[in-house]
Design an enzyme around this catalytic site. Sequence first.
Site, PDB file in Angstrom:
ATOM      1  N   ASP A 184     -42.884   1.575  36.096  1.00  0.00           N
ATOM      2  CA  ASP A 184     -43.147   0.511  35.497  1.00  0.00           C
ATOM      3  C   ASP A 184     -42.188  -0.643  36.323  1.00  0.00           C
ATOM      4  O   ASP A 184     -41.557  -1.310  35.664  1.00  0.00           O
ATOM      5  CB  ASP A 184     -42.869   0.213  33.949  1.00  0.00           C
ATOM      6  CG  ASP A 184     -43.408  -1.091  33.559  1.00  0.00           C
ATOM      7  OD1 ASP A 184     -44.418  -1.795  34.104  1.00  0.00           O
ATOM      8  OD2 ASP A 184     -43.038  -1.526  32.446  1.00  0.00           O
ATOM      9  N   LYS A 200     -31.311  -1.738  23.423  1.00  0.00           N
ATOM     10  CA  LYS A 200     -32.932  -1.660  23.090  1.00  0.00           C
ATOM     11  C   LYS A 200     -33.248  -1.274  21.916  1.00  0.00           C
ATOM     12  O   LYS A 200     -32.736   0.112  21.438  1.00  0.00           O
ATOM     13  CB  LYS A 200     -33.561  -1.093  24.229  1.00  0.00           C
ATOM     14  CG  LYS A 200     -34.865  -1.001  23.966  1.00  0.00           C
ATOM     15  CD  LYS A 200     -35.799  -0.311  25.508  1.00  0.00           C
ATOM     16  CE  LYS A 200     -37.095  -0.145  25.006  1.00  0.00           C
ATOM     17  NZ  LYS A 200     -37.829   0.412  26.497  1.00  0.00           N
ATOM     18  N   GLY A 250     -43.758  -6.097  22.905  1.00  0.00           N
ATOM     19  CA  GLY A 250     -44.867  -5.814  21.965  1.00  0.00           C
ATOM     20  C   GLY A 250     -44.194  -4.529  21.085  1.00  0.00           C
ATOM     21  O   GLY A 250     -44.714  -4.385  20.091  1.00  0.00           O
ATOM     22  N   ALA A 309     -37.669  -9.900  23.812  1.00  0.00           N
ATOM     23  CA  ALA A 309     -38.388  -9.029  23.160  1.00  0.00           C
ATOM     24  C   ALA A 309     -39.999  -8.904  23.537  1.00  0.00           C
ATOM     25  O   ALA A 309     -40.325  -9.706  24.310  1.00  0.00           O
ATOM     26  CB  ALA A 309     -38.555  -9.714  21.752  1.00  0.00           C
TER      27      ALA A 309
END
Length: 777
Positions: A140, A45, A25, A23
Amino acid sequence: MLDPLPGPPRHMGPYRLLALIGAGGMGEVYLGREDRAGAPLVAVKTVRADLDVDHDFRTRFRREIAAARAVSSGTGTAALLGGDADAGVPWLATEYVPGPALAETVARCGPLPVPTVRALGARLARALAAVHAAQLLHRDLKPGNVLLTPEGPKLIDFGIAKAWDSGATALTATGMVVGTPGFMAPEQIEGAQAVVPASDVFAFGAVLCYAATGRGPFDDPEFASVIFRITQGDADLTAVPDELRETVAACLRTAPGERPGPIELARMLDSGPVDARVPWPTEVLSLFAEHREAVARCERDTAARSFAAADTAMAMGGGAGAGAVPVVAPPMPSTPPVPVGRRVSRRWPWLVAAAVVGAAVAVAAVVLPGGGGGSGGSGSGGEAPAHAAPGGPRVVTAYGSADHSGDFGPAATRAAVRPTGWKPWSVPRPAALDDRGSGCVLVRPRLICRDGKGAAAAFDAVTGRHRWTSRGFAAGPDDLQGVTADPPESDGTRVFVPSELGVTAVDAATGTVRWQHRLPRYTGLLALTYAKGVVYSAEFAVSPGTRLSRSTVVRARRAIDGHELWRTAPLPKPQGPLVAGDGRLYLAGEDGGVLALAAKDGARVASAPAATCLALLRHASDVLCWDLGHPGVRELDGRTLATRRTVAADVQPADPGPVVGQDGVLVVPVANEDTADPVDHFLTAYDWRTGRRLWRYGAPQETAGLALAGDRVLAFGAYALEGRNTSGDVNTLRRKDTPRTGPGTAGTALHLGQPLYLGGALFADTREHRIVSGYAP
């Protein structure tokens, strides 16, 4: 590492969620699988339920799905399998990668050897090239988004990926800095508009440094220092092995145009065959095995929660086994099934004008041979005798014991007394049974269930095969005004079937009606019980006229032939079941008070006018009284009905009511006053002798049934059945999903009636016109 999700099965799209992987934010990632044979595991997801999912958010999520879809599978990225940005909770599903992230691997196993980093880097560079070939930027790339498998790495998470030509608003707002500190390129810090493919290469170099050293090149306790060092090109590469330092440094050049491309990096790191195996160290291979075992264990534990799955320890005749399971009930699923029915009201609906009867959920009917008519039962013919296991009671009623205490005794969980050859089964109710009554009794080797007009059907307890259907009372469309749930009783030879129209005694072996007594018009049966050769019934009559009058009598009939032995003078209207024991018959008054009648002639022998009880049960020759509006469980002297004491005075009992066992443990269900808490009920246990509280745990959501079975506490709710030892040991908790209308986890949860327990098996009828049998938790 992967614990099965507690509570009811939860779904996202076609995928059942099995366990929480991680998990963050913004969202959560679950292990999932479709409800079909051979379906692969997936990673689902989802967006956190408490986030405000507005139009812009859905637009960004939709583009994340598109970004993941654009990257071809088989190129070192996790393939997209599905997604829905417009669902109530947006979700996407990718192939599940059963391995650790690079971050976890280095944290647990230390920096990787140079040959491993080279092979890992080359494959990761090819995956990055595939992303760029799809005209996407990852933005990312970090150790947490690189999953490792024996075959090589998989690049995941395109949550902030950006199309090359989509402008600054593709997935993020103008000027927003996206990425992970320590793995962002200098131009990425400047803002989204400055990000180029070489920005991913910069992050790639930082990932290589981390893999080889256990630290990022810009690690610093202060966030501002990290940002400053990135913009100044102040990378710390002193710990990077010589064989890798030049490649890493090339990736970390400040000017994007000076960095090598992914294809060039793949050649620089490993010029060997593309499909060559990665030389993983032994410690990493052990970590892979650990992850595979965690997945296998999670699947085993999930399967064990199936209504049709046996608990290994119980199946072997042992105790509850080991293995802790979370005891707190989960939040409700986004689309909950219809709430399970509560205790049937004792304010009988046929006495209320224009009573509304709820229709049961329709299930495709399977009409079995037989179905009423004639003076005897109709059956499927040629019954082969079931092989009953030795020991155990011949008759098991919904009350658990003759005292109506809810204790089914040690035989309820002892596998040795389970009928030989039994396996879980589910069958439809015969079409001849109406939906106006429910409840079953087990008269081995048959399970016998009733309907509203006094008919009953028998099923082989081993296989569920239909054996016979008996006739009930002739009933017109207006004769049955209510839905009643008083279970049938039995003396082992005959089954006594209650109906609002009267009482029918049926031969348990053949379904032949042995005797039948229909009540007069404007009279309804309130309760029925059996004890020592006598059938007792409470009958409530309404006399219409200018002045409406009401009266109740209790009647005793000889079980063998139905001959009336006695009837009482008019009594206060009772509520709850009649309870027999020690030569007395006890009943609680709807308007208050408790009466004790002599079993031999119906004479009043004791009363407690001040007692207010919704229902009664017996324990150790005393009478236990409980009510929804009063705290605790009162102990009344079985001879005088004087109050001895109140146990559990610190709680207020709730439906389905307390139970007490032979081992002296009282378990009281208590409603949770905090309506925002996902746990809507608690179970609180007390030592009956001392009154001391023993433990308190969350109960299944929408708790509808509670029982004891030797040293086990068994409870069921809308979505799950739970069992634990009366000791309260958390390691003894077992949880199973309630049976469902469809195969596997498809369909909706069935609404169980009061189950019967024998030999570790459960038997029950359901509101959806099914009769089921499965493993007790």
